[in-house]
Design a protein around this motif. Structure first.
Motif, short mmCIF file in Angstrom:
data_model
loop_
_atom_site.label_atom_id
_atom_site.label_comp_id
_atom_site.label_asym_id
_atom_site.label_seq_id
_atom_site.Cartn_x
_atom_site.Cartn_y
_atom_site.Cartn_z
N LYS A 69 28.39 -69.88 16.24
CA LYS A 69 29.09 -69.59 14.99
C LYS A 69 28.94 -70.75 14.01
O LYS A 69 28.64 -70.55 12.82
CB LYS A 69 30.57 -69.32 15.26
N ALA A 70 29.13 -71.97 14.49
CA ALA A 70 29.01 -73.14 13.62
C ALA A 70 27.58 -73.28 13.09
O ALA A 70 27.38 -73.59 11.90
CB ALA A 70 29.42 -74.40 14.38
N SER A 71 26.60 -73.06 13.94
CA SER A 71 25.20 -73.16 13.52
C SER A 71 24.86 -72.11 12.48
O SER A 71 24.21 -72.39 11.46
CB SER A 71 24.27 -73.01 14.72
N PHE A 72 25.29 -70.88 12.73
CA PHE A 72 24.98 -69.79 11.82
C PHE A 72 25.63 -70.04 10.46
O PHE A 72 25.03 -69.79 9.41
CB PHE A 72 25.46 -68.46 12.40
N GLU A 73 26.85 -70.52 10.47
CA GLU A 73 27.53 -70.81 9.21
C GLU A 73 26.86 -71.96 8.46
O GLU A 73 26.87 -72.00 7.23
CB GLU A 73 29.00 -71.13 9.48
N ALA A 74 26.26 -72.89 9.20
CA ALA A 74 25.63 -74.05 8.58
C ALA A 74 24.29 -73.72 7.93
O ALA A 74 23.97 -74.24 6.86
CB ALA A 74 25.44 -75.16 9.61
N GLY A 76 22.70 -70.25 8.10
CA GLY A 76 22.54 -68.87 7.68
C GLY A 76 21.51 -68.07 8.43
O GLY A 76 21.22 -66.92 8.06
#
Length: 295
Positions: A69-74, A76
């Motif tokens: 989740k953190a990676s995807f939010e960072a 995209g």
């Protein structure tokens, strides 16, 4: 060995950085972007994921979901789901593998391997639910057709059992079922036997040797999902030939030119050995954890 979160986080970040700074044909690296991503994409994703991977007391499933989740939010995009899936059990094992530091590196690797076995043995349906939620969030085409179908519903089986559904077609899933055998018995020896001169000018010698070992040994799961097993096997053979030829090139500039030419050809064809890169990061993490300072 028993490591603090800061040491695990540092080991993870170093593994991610070392991998992306090495010229890995077909994959993203500092010498050339590819597949719509750059080095910065992976470094930013790693920085976002690292605290979640290393968070003390978290289950494997919690680490996987929070890091994804953190990676995807960072960034995209799905930049590091495979890396996260492989590194979460290793981080949990480094945190819980017993007190004190074994005297030799071999002993420390053995302690970490035993810790991974214990972590895997205790994975349950909650870990599976968190992991499947991460896969659904990243939307990677992920663990093969059968397991990817299953991520749409909450699993009632443990994570290892869920991974077993895809272990015959996905090398990441396979590690959960064989105790990370390929990381410890293929990747680690390849990195340990790497000669600096072979990688001269191409990045880290161990990272390159590990990547080529996986790409030459196995049809890459990412390529197989995208193009089929026949294409993946053909690509494996090309890597085997490239690896053999690279060892015979003494001149640094000729070596770089050969690697860049192979890299460009693979990228023109859309061939990205992403699973081999994921396994490379996991192997580098094992090396780093074995060398880190224990409590």
């Amino acid at each position: 060995m028993s490591l603090e979160p800061a040491a695990i986080e540092a080991a993870f970040l170093d593994a991610c950085r070392t991998e992306v700074e090495t010229l890995k044909p077909g994959n993203v690296h500092r010498f050339a972007p590819g597949h719509g991503m750059t080095v910065e994409t992976f470094l930013d994703a790693a920085a976002a994921a690292a605290p979640m991977i290393a968070r003390r007391g978290s289950s494997v499933g919690e680490r996987v979901f929070a890091a994804t989740k953190a990676s995807f939010e960072a960034v995209g995009v799905n930049a590091n789901l495979g890396i996260v899936l492989l590194c979460a059990p290793l981080a949990a094992a480094a945190e819980t593998s017993g007190r004190g530091a074994p005297s030799s590196r071999t002993d420390r690797v053995g302690a970490l391997r035993n810790g991974v076995a214990r972590v895997l043995a205790h994975l349950d349906a909650a870990d599976a639910r968190e992991t499947f939620a991460a896969i659904a969030l990243a939307s990677p085409g992920g663990l093969g057709t059968r397991a990817d179908d299953d991520v749409r519903s909450a699993p009632s089986i443990g994570l290892v059992e869920a991974m077993a559904m895809a272990a015959d077609v996905d090398l990441v899933a396979r590690q959960y079922c064989n105790g990370f055998h390929d990381v410890f018995d293929i990747g680690l020896p390849a990195g340990d036997s790497a000669a600096d001169e072979v990688a001269s000018g191409l990045g880290d010698a161990a990272a390159l040797a590990i990547y080529l070992a996986f790409a030459s040994e196995f049809p890459d799961s990412h390529i197989a999902r995208k193009y089929g097993m026949e294409t993946a096997e053909a690509c494996r053979k090309r890597f085997e030939s490239f690896s053999n030829s690279l060892n015979g090139i003494a001149d640094r500039q000729e070596r770089l030119a050969a690697a860049l030419a192979f890299d460009a050809a693979l990228k023109r064809e859309g061939r990205n050995p992403g699973t081999s890169a994921d396994l490379t990061v996991a192997t580098l993490l094992v090396r780093n954890l074995a060398e880190a300072r224990a409590e």
